[in-house]
Write a protein that holds these residues in place. Structure first.
Motif, PDB file in Angstrom:
ATOM      1  N   GLU A 281       4.730  11.217   2.379  1.00  0.00           N
ATOM      2  CA  GLU A 281       4.543  11.377   0.936  1.00  0.00           C
ATOM      3  C   GLU A 281       5.624  10.699   0.120  1.00  0.00           C
ATOM      4  O   GLU A 281       5.513  10.613  -1.105  1.00  0.00           O
ATOM      5  CB  GLU A 281       4.490  12.865   0.579  1.00  0.00           C
ATOM      6  N   ASP A 283       7.298   7.887  -1.641  1.00  0.00           N
ATOM      7  CA  ASP A 283       6.803   6.605  -2.146  1.00  0.00           C
ATOM      8  C   ASP A 283       7.882   5.554  -2.288  1.00  0.00           C
ATOM      9  O   ASP A 283       7.603   4.352  -2.206  1.00  0.00           O
ATOM     10  CB  ASP A 283       6.134   6.823  -3.511  1.00  0.00           C
ATOM     11  N   TRP A 339       9.129   5.121 -13.158  1.00  0.00           N
ATOM     12  CA  TRP A 339       7.965   5.984 -13.332  1.00  0.00           C
ATOM     13  C   TRP A 339       7.466   6.032 -14.769  1.00  0.00           C
ATOM     14  O   TRP A 339       6.535   6.776 -15.080  1.00  0.00           O
ATOM     15  CB  TRP A 339       8.288   7.396 -12.839  1.00  0.00           C
ATOM     16  N   ALA A 343       1.084   5.796 -12.774  1.00  0.00           N
ATOM     17  CA  ALA A 343       0.932   5.747 -11.327  1.00  0.00           C
ATOM     18  C   ALA A 343      -0.452   5.247 -10.951  1.00  0.00           C
ATOM     19  O   ALA A 343      -1.423   5.432 -11.684  1.00  0.00           O
ATOM     20  CB  ALA A 343       1.161   7.134 -10.733  1.00  0.00           C
ATOM     21  N   GLN A 345      -1.830   6.328  -8.199  1.00  0.00           N
ATOM     22  CA  GLN A 345      -2.312   7.359  -7.300  1.00  0.00           C
ATOM     23  C   GLN A 345      -2.480   8.663  -8.059  1.00  0.00           C
ATOM     24  O   GLN A 345      -1.902   8.853  -9.129  1.00  0.00           O
ATOM     25  CB  GLN A 345      -1.326   7.558  -6.141  1.00  0.00           C
ATOM     26  N   ARG A 349       4.291  11.041  -7.854  1.00  0.00           N
ATOM     27  CA  ARG A 349       5.110  10.188  -7.005  1.00  0.00           C
ATOM     28  C   ARG A 349       6.363  10.929  -6.547  1.00  0.00           C
ATOM     29  O   ARG A 349       6.911  11.768  -7.267  1.00  0.00           O
ATOM     30  CB  ARG A 349       5.479   8.913  -7.753  1.00  0.00           C
ATOM     31  N   ARG A 368      10.610  14.447  -7.605  1.00  0.00           N
ATOM     32  CA  ARG A 368       9.161  14.341  -7.732  1.00  0.00           C
ATOM     33  C   ARG A 368       8.756  14.160  -9.195  1.00  0.00           C
ATOM     34  O   ARG A 368       9.279  14.834 -10.076  1.00  0.00           O
ATOM     35  CB  ARG A 368       8.479  15.590  -7.159  1.00  0.00           C
ATOM     36  N   GLU A 369       7.855  13.246  -9.414  1.00  0.00           N
ATOM     37  CA  GLU A 369       7.334  12.987 -10.756  1.00  0.00           C
ATOM     38  C   GLU A 369       6.689  14.256 -11.306  1.00  0.00           C
ATOM     39  O   GLU A 369       6.019  14.999 -10.588  1.00  0.00           O
ATOM     40  CB  GLU A 369       6.327  11.856 -10.694  1.00  0.00           C
TER      41      GLU A 369
END
Length: 371
Positions: A281, A283, A339, A343, A345, A349, A368-369
């Protein structure tokens, strides 16, 4: 000994960044993509520096951001912190009543404070006529927590005011300290980050130590983040920039670079486990030992072993130069800057911030975003 940042994550609600790229995340993002537009010389005695690239902050914009009142005897190091804190608290400080200010503090990573001020005062004690006619206005600047104290006094933050000194890993250790402070109920929110100034003493120290590869630049900067409990923030319906999950810092001793690499590997593994984040996970990885002669490859090896693959990398030191105390904080700022773009995804992220120092300290932070 290993220290674990467990429990509830911290949320970054705002940040202030001062770097050789300029002020803020937007210019930092542009520099990470395209490099710096120009390299400014330091303000004081550029001829006193070693033959090595020097990447200074081009314009602090002190008068516009801070005004002129109360800055007569404040040195450049503290001004970096004051500008970054002003940017971080923009639009926030007016919302803090007296009770909120009493629950807001400062945790700053710096190993020495201002080396420039220390050298100036030290020289005065040797060359001035007795009884040592040292300028009394300069003396407060030699105290390690001078910058943290000035930040708190300027905006009336009356909670915890601390300085964390642990070499290259100082910024990550400061984040760990901030997490503990908030968990223990000693503060509701904290300004946390790191600061480093470009000075002849520091530049010559790096140059003569042989720790950096030939031609590696020395820079300066400050990144500060306003953080608070992430779960409490979500419950209130407010938003944030990112959340700081687990952080591991440990001391490996002054052994070989390989031993430090092993130590960092274990830090990364524990931090991912604490964060409940799988290696797949992650990135992006933001590395700190960039330009360090003996540690760069070990840091890259440790991350590759922990993740089982080569993840996309960000090397802030290539863009901004060696930032020492402020390197970890600027690595976090680099993730926030990247960021800013949407994203590709659906899930938030995840970034990994790693740190290794010549003194045997290693550390890792999972970011973590915010979604």
């Amino acid at each position: 000994m290993s220290l674990v940042l467990a429990g509830r994550p911290l949320a970054i609600t705002s940040c202030g960044v001062v770097s050789p790229a300029g002020l803020g995340l937007e210019v930092l993002a542009r520099a990470l993509r395209h490099g710096l537009d120009s390299y400014a010389e330091p303000e004081d005695s550029p001829d006193g520096y070693p033959p090595r690239p020097l990447w200074a902050i081009p314009d602090l914009e002190v008068a516009r951001l801070l005004g002129r009142k109360g800055l007569r005897h404040v040195d450049r190091f503290t001004r970096l912190g004051l500008v970054a804190s002003t940017l971080a608290l923009e639009g926030v400080i007016a919302k803090l009543d007296a009770e909120a200010q009493a629950r807001t503090g400062v945790v700053l990573a710096t190993n020495t404070g201002s080396l420039t001020s220390m050298v100036e005062v030290g020289i005065d004690t040797l060359v001035q006529d007795k009884p040592y006619l040292v300028n009394p206005g300069n003396f407060p600047n030699v105290v390690t927590n001078a910058c943290a104290g000035q930040i708190a006094m300027r905006v009336s933050l009356r909670s915890v005011n601390s300085v964390v000194s642990s070499g290259q890993v100082a910024s990550l250790a400061a984040i760990r300290f901030a997490r503990t402070t908030i968990e223990q109920g000693r503060a509701s929110r904290l300004l946390v980050g790191g600061v480093e100034e470009l000075s002849p003493a520091a530049a010559w120290g790096w140059h003569l130590s042989g720790a950096l590869v030939e031609g590696a630049p020395v820079g300066e900067g400050c990144a500060l983040f306003l953080v608070e409990d992430a779960e409490a923030l979500r419950s209130s319906g407010r938003t944030a920039l990112a959340e700081l999950l687990a952080c591991e810092v440990s001391y490996q001793g002054l052994g070989s670079a390989g031993e430090q690499g092993e130590g960092l590997l274990h830090c990364v593994e524990r931090a991912l486990e604490q964060s409940e984040v799988s290696p797949g996970e992650v990135d992006v990885v933001c590395l700190s030992a960039t330009n360090h002669r003996d540690l760069d490859h070990q840091e890259e090896w440790a991350v590759g072993e922990a993740l089982g693959r080569t993840a996309p990398q960000v090397r802030v030191g290539h863009v901004l130069g060696e930032l020492y105390s402020a390197s970890g904080a600027m690595q976090v700022a680099a993730l926030l800057a990247m960021w800013r773009e949407p994203a590709r995804q659906s899930r938030p992220r995840v970034g990994l911030v790693t740190s290794m120092g010549e003194d045997g300290n290693v550390g890792c932070l999972v970011v973590r975003e915010w979604r």
